[in-house]
Write a protein that holds these residues in place. Sequence first.
Motif, PDB file in Angstrom:
ATOM      1  N   TRP A 361      -9.557   5.463  -7.708  1.00 10.78           N
ATOM      2  CA  TRP A 361      -8.319   5.271  -8.325  1.00 10.78           C
ATOM      3  C   TRP A 361      -7.210   4.727  -7.309  1.00 10.78           C
ATOM      4  O   TRP A 361      -7.278   5.243  -6.358  1.00 10.78           O
ATOM      5  CB  TRP A 361      -7.681   6.111  -9.266  1.00 10.78           C
ATOM      6  N   THR A 362      -6.553   3.592  -7.791  1.00 12.91           N
ATOM      7  CA  THR A 362      -5.431   3.352  -7.005  1.00 12.91           C
ATOM      8  C   THR A 362      -4.367   2.893  -7.832  1.00 12.91           C
ATOM      9  O   THR A 362      -4.410   2.755  -9.042  1.00 12.91           O
ATOM     10  CB  THR A 362      -5.776   2.109  -6.104  1.00 12.91           C
ATOM     11  N   GLN A 363      -2.980   2.785  -7.443  1.00 12.12           N
ATOM     12  CA  GLN A 363      -1.930   2.261  -8.193  1.00 12.12           C
ATOM     13  C   GLN A 363      -1.587   0.905  -7.574  1.00 12.12           C
ATOM     14  O   GLN A 363      -1.460   0.577  -6.401  1.00 12.12           O
ATOM     15  CB  GLN A 363      -0.783   3.141  -8.148  1.00 12.12           C
ATOM     16  N   ALA A 364      -1.440   0.016  -8.721  1.00 12.16           N
ATOM     17  CA  ALA A 364      -1.145  -1.286  -8.157  1.00 12.16           C
ATOM     18  C   ALA A 364       0.173  -1.338  -7.869  1.00 12.16           C
ATOM     19  O   ALA A 364       1.157  -0.639  -7.928  1.00 12.16           O
ATOM     20  CB  ALA A 364      -1.395  -2.210  -9.579  1.00 12.16           C
ATOM     21  N   ASP A 365       0.855  -2.562  -7.136  1.00 13.55           N
ATOM     22  CA  ASP A 365       2.094  -2.928  -6.794  1.00 13.55           C
ATOM     23  C   ASP A 365       3.027  -3.433  -8.042  1.00 13.55           C
ATOM     24  O   ASP A 365       2.418  -3.503  -9.015  1.00 13.55           O
ATOM     25  CB  ASP A 365       2.174  -3.675  -5.587  1.00 13.55           C
ATOM     26  N   GLU A 366       4.025  -3.860  -7.811  1.00  8.68           N
ATOM     27  CA  GLU A 366       4.717  -4.108  -8.745  1.00  8.68           C
ATOM     28  C   GLU A 366       4.566  -5.478  -9.537  1.00  8.68           C
ATOM     29  O   GLU A 366       4.826  -5.873 -10.458  1.00  8.68           O
ATOM     30  CB  GLU A 366       6.362  -4.410  -8.353  1.00  8.68           C
ATOM     31  N   GLU A 367       3.547  -6.220  -8.823  1.00 10.59           N
ATOM     32  CA  GLU A 367       2.991  -7.438  -8.909  1.00 10.59           C
ATOM     33  C   GLU A 367       1.731  -7.390  -9.777  1.00 10.59           C
ATOM     34  O   GLU A 367       1.063  -8.044  -9.967  1.00 10.59           O
ATOM     35  CB  GLU A 367       3.165  -8.613  -8.030  1.00 10.59           C
ATOM     36  N   GLY A 368       1.250  -6.168  -9.944  1.00  8.45           N
ATOM     37  CA  GLY A 368      -0.200  -5.778 -10.569  1.00  8.45           C
ATOM     38  C   GLY A 368      -1.283  -6.142  -9.606  1.00  8.45           C
ATOM     39  O   GLY A 368      -2.364  -5.787  -9.926  1.00  8.45           O
ATOM     40  N   ASN A 369      -0.833  -6.200  -8.361  1.00  8.24           N
ATOM     41  CA  ASN A 369      -1.946  -6.428  -7.242  1.00  8.24           C
ATOM     42  C   ASN A 369      -2.689  -4.946  -6.935  1.00  8.24           C
ATOM     43  O   ASN A 369      -1.819  -4.049  -6.737  1.00  8.24           O
ATOM     44  CB  ASN A 369      -1.688  -6.918  -6.094  1.00  8.24           C
TER      45      ASN A 369
END
Length: 614
Positions: A361-369
Amino acid sequence: MFQVVMDNGIVELTLAKPEGSVVGIKYKGVENLLSHRHKEHSRGYLDCVWQQNGQWVFLGNSFRVINQNESHVEVSFKRPWEPSDDSGPRLSVDKRFIMLRGSSGFYAYAIYERLEGWHGTSIWQTRLVFKLNEDLFDYMAISDTRQRVMPTAEDRERGEPLAYPEAVLLTNPSNPDLEGEVDDKYQYSSDSKDNKVHGWISQKSGVGFWIITPSDEFRISGPLKQELTSHAGPVAIAAFTSSHYVGKPEEEIFKDGEAWKKVYGPIFIYLNSVSNKKEAISLWSDAKQQLLKEVYSWPYSFPLSQDFPKYHQRGSVKGRLLVLDKYINQAPTPASLAYVGLSLPGEAGSWQTEIKGYQFWTQADEEGNFSIRAVRAGTYNLFAWVPGIMGDYKYDAIITIKPGHKIKLGNIVFEPPRHGPTLWEIGIPDRTAAEFFVPDVDPRFINKLYVKQDKFRQYGLWDRFTDIYPNQDPVYTVGKSDYRKDWFFAHVNRRVTNYIFQGTTWQIVFDLPVVDKAATYKFRLVLAGANLAQLEVRLNDPNAARPLLSTGLIGRENMIARHGIHGQLRSYTVDIPGFLFVEGSNTIYLTQTRASNSFQGVMYDYIRLEGPPQ
């Protein structure tokens, strides 16, 4: 007892041979950081809970040196399963320890394996446990804000037992500052995404003991799975898998004949120290810095098991997640801070109950990347959810990871559940009940750590519902009420007497000035958790023989008793014919029908009524 000693000049680790128990840890002049009041096999051990005989402590029956040179030592303690041995779960275990030159600590991991043809079995919990020196370690740290001086095991023994064995009211503690507080190990649980480093500080000796988990790949049920961390004892736990906050499956996890293998770890046991004991609390900051170094080094290059793939044997996935909800925006928008992960193939959201494979798992940045690195070779589905957006996302195609391959998905679009415009909503779709009203704790049962943070972790909040609503159930009026003040965080039972409880019916009152009698409306109900509960939904008649929705008996998460703010997410959708509404005031009734104890109930995540499509 025969022993094996691993020593790099910084740390001296003593292991029982061939059992593999951690007998002693010598560091900075302290002869043993582990408990001297427990037997040698009960100080640092690997155990599991399985369905036949409860707790099983791993004791190896063979020992082997995997590698030994000036910079690297790895040893193995194995216990193959034999059909004649029914004292433990039907699996073979290879428990390993690694010590590196110049390293202030040691690494531990375990390889679990079942061969084809073996009878079925279930494993509900497996973990590494360290029981520390009671005369040294007094200060526990789990996060920047969750750290404190802790009671001793003797303090707990002298205390007053509460509703269950884990919870004790401290009545005569050795530290008078702790008088009148509640101690309960479940008050210190953490989500996997936050459970990276935790441990203990000895203010007496200026030494720290930390469990560092640099990767979640071997953990189960995704980044919101809650696990125990450290607790009074002093005890520190590396939890690999458990049924805590998700419940035990009703069927055997492993079927007859099912083969399986999984590597748990490695984790790093990090030891640090300060020369000025007055600065001992600063050891937490140093442990956090060490965590960053371990994460950067993952996957480690030094474990020698072929079952632990190195970086070049792994792959990666990257892309950008967008959200398209045409009732909010006509064009796709970035899935800001989305959680994106790979798990074994299944339905959308199935990662919550997936316990056999690996998850990444990872968390996307504010732009969804997003970028998911160091993924083991295998076949996966890509899943995601977005804070503030209802629903679970699943990428249509299977993701096949091959060694060295880098998959670029580009833009992918999540279309969350939607029928028509939002007429009203309660809560925030964030998979927890944290936004709702959490009352102040009864002063008799306080834990001072949680007065100004994480109030839901206080003991006895289930009875605060009865204090606030002694006779009448909650009524929430859309447009007037505020869910932050008027929606209790858990739908629990009302206590009538010590042993008699009453189910409750919550009301949602709302106006519909105009109703399309020929159209269909959608009622969406998302639960953040459930425990031995049954929720029924009715419209405008609380006594209607047939509810619009009955969940049936759901949940074994026990999140109410164990101070969780969520368990396992469940989503329900009800089609409501327009003719069932009236123009003007309407009422939805939410009835929790099971009422035999304090801990039955549900937590809500989000509720929404949608009108007909436009």
